[in-house]
Motif scaffolding. Sequence first.
Motif, mmCIF file in Angstrom:
data_model
loop_
_atom_site.group_PDB
_atom_site.id
_atom_site.type_symbol
_atom_site.label_atom_id
_atom_site.label_comp_id
_atom_site.label_asym_id
_atom_site.label_seq_id
_atom_site.Cartn_x
_atom_site.Cartn_y
_atom_site.Cartn_z
ATOM 1 N N SER A 234 0.833 -1.195 0.000
ATOM 2 C CA SER A 234 0.000 0.000 0.000
ATOM 3 C C SER A 234 0.867 1.244 0.000
ATOM 4 O O SER A 234 1.894 1.307 0.663
ATOM 5 C CB SER A 234 -0.893 -0.012 1.247
ATOM 6 O OG SER A 234 -1.529 1.222 1.423
ATOM 7 N N LYS B 97 -17.662 -0.879 -0.052
ATOM 8 C CA LYS B 97 -16.315 -0.372 0.205
ATOM 9 C C LYS B 97 -15.771 -0.961 1.502
ATOM 10 O O LYS B 97 -16.453 -0.978 2.524
ATOM 11 C CB LYS B 97 -16.336 1.152 0.280
ATOM 12 C CG LYS B 97 -14.953 1.750 0.360
ATOM 13 C CD LYS B 97 -14.853 3.258 0.216
ATOM 14 C CE LYS B 97 -16.064 4.051 0.484
ATOM 15 N NZ LYS B 97 -15.822 5.486 0.547
ATOM 16 N N TYR B 98 -14.526 -1.424 1.426
ATOM 17 C CA TYR B 98 -13.796 -1.920 2.588
ATOM 18 C C TYR B 98 -12.680 -0.916 2.881
ATOM 19 O O TYR B 98 -11.906 -0.561 1.995
ATOM 20 C CB TYR B 98 -13.190 -3.296 2.304
ATOM 21 C CG TYR B 98 -12.228 -3.749 3.368
ATOM 22 C CD1 TYR B 98 -12.697 -4.337 4.533
ATOM 23 C CD2 TYR B 98 -10.867 -3.569 3.236
ATOM 24 C CE1 TYR B 98 -11.826 -4.737 5.534
ATOM 25 C CE2 TYR B 98 -9.986 -3.965 4.233
ATOM 26 C CZ TYR B 98 -10.470 -4.543 5.367
ATOM 27 O OH TYR B 98 -9.617 -4.933 6.363
ATOM 28 N N GLU B 99 -12.591 -0.455 4.150
ATOM 29 C CA GLU B 99 -11.541 0.468 4.548
ATOM 30 C C GLU B 99 -10.902 -0.019 5.840
ATOM 31 O O GLU B 99 -11.569 -0.621 6.677
ATOM 32 C CB GLU B 99 -12.090 1.874 4.775
ATOM 33 C CG GLU B 99 -12.671 2.511 3.528
ATOM 34 C CD GLU B 99 -13.388 3.798 3.858
ATOM 35 O OE1 GLU B 99 -12.868 4.865 3.483
ATOM 36 O OE2 GLU B 99 -14.454 3.723 4.505
ATOM 37 N N LYS C 252 -6.442 6.436 7.360
ATOM 38 C CA LYS C 252 -6.746 5.355 6.424
ATOM 39 C C LYS C 252 -5.454 4.722 5.927
ATOM 40 O O LYS C 252 -4.564 5.390 5.418
ATOM 41 C CB LYS C 252 -7.552 5.865 5.240
ATOM 42 C CG LYS C 252 -8.055 4.740 4.354
ATOM 43 C CD LYS C 252 -8.776 5.221 3.117
ATOM 44 C CE LYS C 252 -9.986 6.030 3.458
ATOM 45 N NZ LYS C 252 -10.753 6.385 2.257
ATOM 46 N N TYR D 139 -5.800 1.599 4.082
ATOM 47 C CA TYR D 139 -6.135 0.778 2.914
ATOM 48 C C TYR D 139 -7.595 0.975 2.561
ATOM 49 O O TYR D 139 -8.438 1.194 3.440
ATOM 50 C CB TYR D 139 -5.876 -0.695 3.254
ATOM 51 C CG TYR D 139 -6.149 -1.674 2.156
ATOM 52 C CD1 TYR D 139 -5.279 -1.816 1.085
ATOM 53 C CD2 TYR D 139 -7.276 -2.486 2.194
ATOM 54 C CE1 TYR D 139 -5.528 -2.746 0.077
ATOM 55 C CE2 TYR D 139 -7.527 -3.416 1.204
ATOM 56 C CZ TYR D 139 -6.644 -3.538 0.139
ATOM 57 O OH TYR D 139 -6.896 -4.470 -0.845
ATOM 58 N N GLU D 140 -7.883 0.873 1.271
ATOM 59 C CA GLU D 140 -9.259 0.914 0.781
ATOM 60 C C GLU D 140 -9.380 0.015 -0.440
ATOM 61 O O GLU D 140 -8.490 -0.017 -1.289
ATOM 62 C CB GLU D 140 -9.645 2.342 0.392
ATOM 63 C CG GLU D 140 -11.052 2.473 -0.131
ATOM 64 C CD GLU D 140 -11.439 3.900 -0.469
ATOM 65 O OE1 GLU D 140 -12.146 4.099 -1.463
ATOM 66 O OE2 GLU D 140 -11.021 4.814 0.279
ATOM 67 N N ARG D 141 -10.481 -0.705 -0.516
ATOM 68 C CA ARG D 141 -10.773 -1.569 -1.664
ATOM 69 C C ARG D 141 -12.277 -1.516 -1.897
ATOM 70 O O ARG D 141 -13.059 -1.643 -0.960
ATOM 71 C CB ARG D 141 -10.336 -2.990 -1.370
ATOM 72 C CG ARG D 141 -10.772 -4.043 -2.333
ATOM 73 C CD ARG D 141 -10.039 -4.133 -3.632
ATOM 74 N NE ARG D 141 -8.601 -4.153 -3.468
ATOM 75 C CZ ARG D 141 -7.768 -3.767 -4.430
ATOM 76 N NH1 ARG D 141 -8.233 -3.357 -5.582
ATOM 77 N NH2 ARG D 141 -6.459 -3.798 -4.246
ATOM 78 N N SER D 142 -12.686 -1.327 -3.143
ATOM 79 C CA SER D 142 -14.112 -1.321 -3.489
ATOM 80 C C SER D 142 -14.450 -2.578 -4.270
ATOM 81 O O SER D 142 -13.648 -3.056 -5.085
ATOM 82 C CB SER D 142 -14.456 -0.087 -4.318
ATOM 83 O OG SER D 142 -14.355 1.066 -3.542
#
Length: 165
Positions: A22, A147-149, A156, A158-161
Amino acid sequence: MKKIIFLLLSLVVLGCSSQKESANRVGDISLIDLGYGICSVNIDQVQSMNNSPSGTHHISSNFYLIEQTNTIPMEMGQRFGVDYLLKSPDFKEVQVEIVWTFPKPITNDKGESFNEVRYVNNKKTNQDYHETYALNSQYLLVPGEWKYEMFVQGQKLYERSFQLQ
């Protein structure tokens, strides 16, 4: 023999290059993305979690990535999520806040409405972890962007949609 050693080293380098660190950092902690998408796990324990549509939280092991993708079929029983490693020069425990945000409010069988699920876990650095969501109830079949955060110390990491279709 030299060809075999070269081939093995090449495979190791290729395997490591598929993991993405990341760009975000919190102090000396970064995240290495080990995979995301459609997956399976073994459920080891079920805990009560009042701030989720199902009222439960599953503790799982043996994350297995079936398909790396952001597009998730909206089917009963479908499970999707992320596999990651919190990287740090030191081995330590950190508080990690996990947030799953839904594309629109989800109303469970009790009539309770949820925009997101938010919880905190203690995690050790330099270990493999995963977070998943399973579409185990009809009311969870909500199309759109899920959305995953992940946050560490309020920042923050990490983020993944995921697009449920």
